[in-house]
Design a protein around this motif. Sequence first.
Motif, short mmCIF file in Angstrom:
data_model
loop_
_atom_site.label_atom_id
_atom_site.label_comp_id
_atom_site.label_asym_id
_atom_site.label_seq_id
_atom_site.Cartn_x
_atom_site.Cartn_y
_atom_site.Cartn_z
N PRO A 271 -11.58 63.84 90.09
CA PRO A 271 -10.90 63.28 88.91
C PRO A 271 -10.69 61.77 89.02
N LEU A 272 -10.42 61.28 90.23
CA LEU A 272 -10.27 59.83 90.41
C LEU A 272 -11.57 59.11 90.11
N GLU A 273 -12.68 59.69 90.56
CA GLU A 273 -13.98 59.07 90.32
C GLU A 273 -14.32 59.05 88.83
N GLU A 274 -14.01 60.13 88.12
CA GLU A 274 -14.26 60.18 86.68
C GLU A 274 -13.42 59.15 85.93
N LYS A 275 -12.17 59.05 86.33
CA LYS A 275 -11.26 58.08 85.71
C LYS A 275 -11.76 56.65 85.97
N LEU A 276 -12.21 56.40 87.20
CA LEU A 276 -12.74 55.08 87.55
C LEU A 276 -13.99 54.76 86.75
N ALA A 277 -14.88 55.73 86.60
CA ALA A 277 -16.10 55.51 85.83
C ALA A 277 -15.78 55.17 84.38
N MET A 278 -14.80 55.86 83.80
CA MET A 278 -14.43 55.58 82.41
C MET A 278 -13.85 54.18 82.28
N LYS A 279 -13.01 53.77 83.22
CA LYS A 279 -12.40 52.44 83.15
C LYS A 279 -13.46 51.34 83.32
N LEU A 280 -14.39 51.55 84.23
CA LEU A 280 -15.45 50.56 84.44
C LEU A 280 -16.36 50.46 83.21
N LYS A 281 -16.66 51.59 82.58
CA LYS A 281 -17.46 51.56 81.36
C LYS A 281 -16.71 50.83 80.24
N GLY A 282 -15.41 51.05 80.17
CA GLY A 282 -14.60 50.35 79.16
C GLY A 282 -14.61 48.84 79.39
N GLN A 283 -14.49 48.42 80.63
CA GLN A 283 -14.54 46.99 80.94
C GLN A 283 -15.90 46.40 80.59
N LEU A 284 -16.96 47.14 80.91
CA LEU A 284 -18.31 46.68 80.58
C LEU A 284 -18.48 46.55 79.07
N ARG A 285 -17.97 47.52 78.33
CA ARG A 285 -18.05 47.47 76.87
C ARG A 285 -17.29 46.25 76.32
N ASP A 286 -16.10 46.00 76.87
CA ASP A 286 -15.31 44.86 76.42
C ASP A 286 -16.02 43.53 76.70
N ILE A 287 -16.64 43.44 77.87
CA ILE A 287 -17.36 42.21 78.22
C ILE A 287 -18.55 42.02 77.29
N ARG A 288 -19.28 43.10 77.02
CA ARG A 288 -20.43 43.00 76.11
C ARG A 288 -19.99 42.59 74.71
N LEU A 289 -18.87 43.14 74.24
CA LEU A 289 -18.36 42.77 72.92
C LEU A 289 -17.98 41.28 72.88
N ASN A 290 -17.35 40.80 73.93
CA ASN A 290 -16.98 39.39 73.98
C ASN A 290 -18.21 38.49 73.99
N ILE A 291 -19.24 38.90 74.71
CA ILE A 291 -20.47 38.10 74.75
C ILE A 291 -21.11 38.06 73.37
N SER A 292 -21.19 39.21 72.69
CA SER A 292 -21.79 39.22 71.36
C SER A 292 -20.95 38.42 70.36
#
Length: 117
Positions: free
Chosen positions: A66-87
Amino acid sequence: MIRDSLQAWKNVTEQLLIELDDHDENNRDHLVDQVEKTLEIREKLQPSIQPPFTEEELIFGKGLLPLEEKLAMKLKGQLRDIRLNISDQQRKKVSIHAYMDPYSQVNRDGTFYDKKK
């Protein structure tokens, strides 16, 4: 007895989750640096976590999922936020350029060109 590398993996994962929870939009560069360092630590621990596992380690590992799944979701969210800021920055750059030079995008079809000089 649970291996020290598994305990360290769990501690580093929890530290990474805390770092991702306590992030500040204005200080994203620092967050990215911290996350990279923490992921490097996890990467160095990974080779030492190899089978065979004891029954206790298997149960401990299932608790890590469960910790790994939670970490993966948070990292994907950060990546999405960074991509949105770049665009967003790219869109702003284009709109500023269009504002500074409004006639650069004018379509010239059908305009009269005087050939006499």
